[in-house]
Motif scaffolding. Structure first.
Motif, PDB file in Angstrom:
ATOM      1  N   GLN A 148       0.832  -1.213   0.000  1.00 52.94           N
ATOM      2  CA  GLN A 148       0.000   0.000   0.000  1.00 52.94           C
ATOM      3  C   GLN A 148       0.870   1.268   0.000  1.00 52.94           C
ATOM      4  N   ILE A 149       0.398   2.269  -0.728  1.00 52.96           N
ATOM      5  CA  ILE A 149       1.074   3.572  -0.761  1.00 52.96           C
ATOM      6  C   ILE A 149       0.458   4.449   0.322  1.00 52.96           C
ATOM      7  N   PHE A 150       1.300   5.042   1.160  1.00 50.42           N
ATOM      8  CA  PHE A 150       0.828   5.974   2.193  1.00 50.42           C
ATOM      9  C   PHE A 150       0.607   7.314   1.491  1.00 50.42           C
ATOM     10  N   PRO A 151      -0.664   7.791   1.408  1.00 52.09           N
ATOM     11  CA  PRO A 151      -0.917   9.005   0.612  1.00 52.09           C
ATOM     12  C   PRO A 151      -0.114  10.216   1.124  1.00 52.09           C
ATOM     13  N   LEU A 152       0.455  10.952   0.176  1.00 46.74           N
ATOM     14  CA  LEU A 152       1.284  12.108   0.544  1.00 46.74           C
ATOM     15  C   LEU A 152       0.501  13.134   1.366  1.00 46.74           C
ATOM     16  N   ARG A 175      10.645   0.548   0.281  1.00 46.68           N
ATOM     17  CA  ARG A 175      10.118   0.475  -1.090  1.00 46.68           C
ATOM     18  C   ARG A 175       9.551   1.826  -1.542  1.00 46.68           C
ATOM     19  N   ILE A 176      10.189   2.926  -1.153  1.00 44.11           N
ATOM     20  CA  ILE A 176       9.656   4.245  -1.536  1.00 44.11           C
ATOM     21  C   ILE A 176       9.675   4.418  -3.056  1.00 44.11           C
ATOM     22  N   PHE A 177      10.637   3.784  -3.747  1.00 39.58           N
ATOM     23  CA  PHE A 177      10.660   3.963  -5.201  1.00 39.58           C
ATOM     24  C   PHE A 177       9.468   3.275  -5.873  1.00 39.58           C
ATOM     25  N   ASN A 178       8.936   2.228  -5.241  1.00 43.59           N
ATOM     26  CA  ASN A 178       7.692   1.649  -5.760  1.00 43.59           C
ATOM     27  C   ASN A 178       6.563   2.669  -5.620  1.00 43.59           C
ATOM     28  N   ALA A 179       6.532   3.377  -4.475  1.00 42.82           N
ATOM     29  CA  ALA A 179       5.503   4.404  -4.271  1.00 42.82           C
ATOM     30  C   ALA A 179       5.688   5.551  -5.264  1.00 42.82           C
ATOM     31  N   ILE A 180       6.933   5.928  -5.503  1.00 36.87           N
ATOM     32  CA  ILE A 180       7.239   7.035  -6.415  1.00 36.87           C
ATOM     33  C   ILE A 180       6.778   6.709  -7.840  1.00 36.87           C
ATOM     34  N   VAL A 181       7.136   5.525  -8.301  1.00 33.76           N
ATOM     35  CA  VAL A 181       6.790   5.135  -9.674  1.00 33.76           C
ATOM     36  C   VAL A 181       5.276   4.948  -9.821  1.00 33.76           C
ATOM     37  N   ALA A 182       4.650   4.321  -8.820  1.00 35.57           N
ATOM     38  CA  ALA A 182       3.207   4.050  -8.933  1.00 35.57           C
ATOM     39  C   ALA A 182       2.376   5.319  -8.791  1.00 35.57           C
ATOM     40  N   SER A 183       2.830   6.271  -7.971  1.00 34.09           N
ATOM     41  CA  SER A 183       2.028   7.472  -7.719  1.00 34.09           C
ATOM     42  C   SER A 183       2.370   8.612  -8.675  1.00 34.09           C
ATOM     43  N   GLY A 184       3.560   8.542  -9.256  1.00 32.96           N
ATOM     44  CA  GLY A 184       4.022   9.651 -10.088  1.00 32.96           C
ATOM     45  C   GLY A 184       4.453  10.859  -9.270  1.00 32.96           C
ATOM     46  N   ILE A 185       4.490  10.705  -7.938  1.00 33.25           N
ATOM     47  CA  ILE A 185       4.942  11.801  -7.065  1.00 33.25           C
ATOM     48  C   ILE A 185       6.426  11.599  -6.792  1.00 33.25           C
ATOM     49  N   PRO A 187      10.544  11.992  -5.609  1.00 27.63           N
ATOM     50  CA  PRO A 187      11.221  11.863  -4.312  1.00 27.63           C
ATOM     51  C   PRO A 187      11.300  13.179  -3.528  1.00 27.63           C
ATOM     52  N   ILE A 188      11.475  14.309  -4.236  1.00 23.76           N
ATOM     53  CA  ILE A 188      11.564  15.608  -3.568  1.00 23.76           C
ATOM     54  C   ILE A 188      10.340  15.855  -2.709  1.00 23.76           C
ATOM     55  N   GLU A 189       9.171  15.485  -3.251  1.00 20.63           N
ATOM     56  CA  GLU A 189       7.925  15.772  -2.536  1.00 20.63           C
ATOM     57  C   GLU A 189       7.757  14.901  -1.292  1.00 20.63           C
ATOM     58  N   TRP A 190       8.171  13.647  -1.393  1.00 19.64           N
ATOM     59  CA  TRP A 190       8.127  12.784  -0.199  1.00 19.64           C
ATOM     60  C   TRP A 190       9.165  13.281   0.810  1.00 19.64           C
ATOM     61  N   GLY A 191      10.342  13.638   0.285  1.00 14.45           N
ATOM     62  CA  GLY A 191      11.438  14.091   1.160  1.00 14.45           C
ATOM     63  C   GLY A 191      11.079  15.344   1.947  1.00 14.45           C
ATOM     64  N   ALA A 192      10.219  16.182   1.345  1.00 15.94           N
ATOM     65  CA  ALA A 192       9.849  17.446   2.000  1.00 15.94           C
ATOM     66  C   ALA A 192       8.900  17.234   3.173  1.00 15.94           C
ATOM     67  N   SER A 256       7.622  -0.107 -12.740  1.00 21.02           N
ATOM     68  CA  SER A 256       6.236  -0.156 -13.230  1.00 21.02           C
ATOM     69  C   SER A 256       5.914  -1.528 -13.841  1.00 21.02           C
ATOM     70  N   GLU A 257       6.936  -2.175 -14.424  1.00 19.65           N
ATOM     71  CA  GLU A 257       6.712  -3.537 -14.952  1.00 19.65           C
ATOM     72  C   GLU A 257       6.367  -4.494 -13.816  1.00 19.65           C
ATOM     73  N   ASP A 258       7.061  -4.340 -12.683  1.00 16.29           N
ATOM     74  CA  ASP A 258       6.772  -5.207 -11.525  1.00 16.29           C
ATOM     75  C   ASP A 258       5.341  -4.983 -11.048  1.00 16.29           C
ATOM     76  N   HIS A 259       4.905  -3.717 -11.105  1.00 19.81           N
ATOM     77  CA  HIS A 259       3.550  -3.402 -10.653  1.00 19.81           C
ATOM     78  C   HIS A 259       2.521  -4.028 -11.603  1.00 19.81           C
ATOM     79  N   GLN A 260       2.801  -3.936 -12.903  1.00 22.07           N
ATOM     80  CA  GLN A 260       1.894  -4.567 -13.873  1.00 22.07           C
ATOM     81  C   GLN A 260       1.850  -6.078 -13.672  1.00 22.07           C
ATOM     82  N   ASN A 261       3.015  -6.650 -13.396  1.00 19.12           N
ATOM     83  CA  ASN A 261       3.072  -8.103 -13.201  1.00 19.12           C
ATOM     84  C   ASN A 261       2.336  -8.535 -11.937  1.00 19.12           C
TER      85      ASN A 261
END
Ligand code: PLP
Length: 345
Positions: A148-152, A175-185, A187-192, A256-261
């Protein structure tokens, strides 16, 4: 390679590619314990810039990153506000209690996600009867929550809450990069929206070893001393950092391929009699299955899967977990779903 096991146990199963190994072989190295490894320093600059923070530290594991963060932010006898299925509580033995002498104050959460109001219910501003709360802990994506992605937006509110009360907010971003790729948000925005964050290189990003802990200069300076105390003051770690740099350059977008799979695996397994999906959606790369209604145990089913060249991980008597990653193709997912259909029949 049809004798190869289709290993869906975890995204830690990933092995370095030939290109990654090349990058590792060519790495310039020095003594990272003294901050003198040029390749480690390059990785740290890259990672801290990505998340918009001042500094970073390269550590052997996500567990060490988590334990260092907890140790820096707490005094013995304090507590962490977290959900009860977070990684440090469920999967790091009792490290935070043993190393830092802390306990947890659990929030009500849904797939690991909670709001600032729920954090407030678990919050103790001063030590009277309950211990003082020192950290708001967020896991993103959430492993036990089925990726699950924790909403920003929720994190923003939690960060405002934590700053109001002068406590720290840490994101376990294994797994923040999974959240980044899936949400399109980005790293800067999560980091802030946090004081510090860590991510795993050795999961979906495909490196053999390593995690990066990121925060402001003072935090990282303290983190460096704790790393040394925990025996993580390694030397020519540039060989490993080179894999990390390579992964950040080449292995992020492909998540994103892993997410599709994973999505495909969830769809293909949704009609199997007796198999229930624990979570309604598959936001990233993790699928939990409850097979109680098949009358078989998770271990029995996994043995049957293994004889068909597939392996999942077992959680308790009736749960199985499948995680997609760089070494799992769409075809592997199809074979995995087919093997599961046969195994539970
Ligand atoms: C895997 C994981 C970690 C750390 O794992 P290591 O095996 O110690 O590298 C931390 N947090 C979460 C959410 C994880 O999934």
């Amino acid at each position: 390679m049809n004798h190869r096991l289709i290993d869906l146990r975890s995204d830690t199963a990933t092995c370095p590619t030939p290109k990654m190994r090349e990058a590792m072989a060519e790495a310039e190295v020095g003594d990272d314990s003294s901050g003198e490894d040029p390749t480690v320093n390059e990785l740290l600059e890259k990672a801290s810039a990505l998340f918009g923070k001042e500094a970073a530290l390269f550590v052997p594991s996500g567990t060490q990153a988590n334990q260092i963060a907890i140790n820096v932010y707490t005094q013995p006898g304090e507590e962490i506000i977290a959900d009860a299925s977070c990684h440090p509580y469920r999967s790091e033995l009792a490290a935070a209690s043993v190393i830092s002498g802390i306990q947890y104050s659990f929030v009500t959460a849904d797939r690991g996600v909670y709001s600032w109001k729920e954090a407030e219910d678990a919050f103790h501003p001063t030590a009277e009867r309950a211990p003082r709360s020192a950290i708001v802990w967020i896991e993103n994506t959430h492993n036990a929550g089925g990726g699950q992605i924790f909403p920003l937006e929720k994190i923003k509110e939690l960060y405002a809450f934590s700053r109001n009360h002068r406590i720290s907010l840490h994101i376990d971003g294994a797994r923040i990069f999974n959240a980044i790729v899936a949400s399109g948000i980005g790293p800067i925005e999560w980091g802030a929206q946090c004081d510090s964050i860590n991510f795993c290189l050795s999961k979906g990003l495909g490196c053999p070893v390593g995690s990066v802990l990121i925060g402001n200069k003072d935090f990282i300076q303290e983190a460096r001393t704790r790393r040394k105390m925990l025996g993580g003051g390694w030397r020519q770690a540039g060989i490993l950092a080179a894999a990390g740099i390579h992964a950040l350059d080449y292995n992020v977008d492909r998540l994103s391929e892993d997410h599709q799979n994973a999505q495909r695996f969830a769809e293909l397994t949704s009609g199997i009699p007796g198999v229930r999906h624990v979570h309604k959606t598959t936001p990233t790369n993790i699928v939990f299955l409850d097979i109680a209604d098949t009358g078989k145990s998770s271990h029995e089913v996994n043995d049957l899967l293994k004889s068909r060249g597939v392996i999942l991980s077992t959680f308790g008597k009736t749960m199985l977990r499948a995680v997609t990653h760089i070494d799992i193709s769409r075809e592997d997912v199809d074979k995995g779903a087919e093997a599961l259909t046969e195994a539970v029949a």
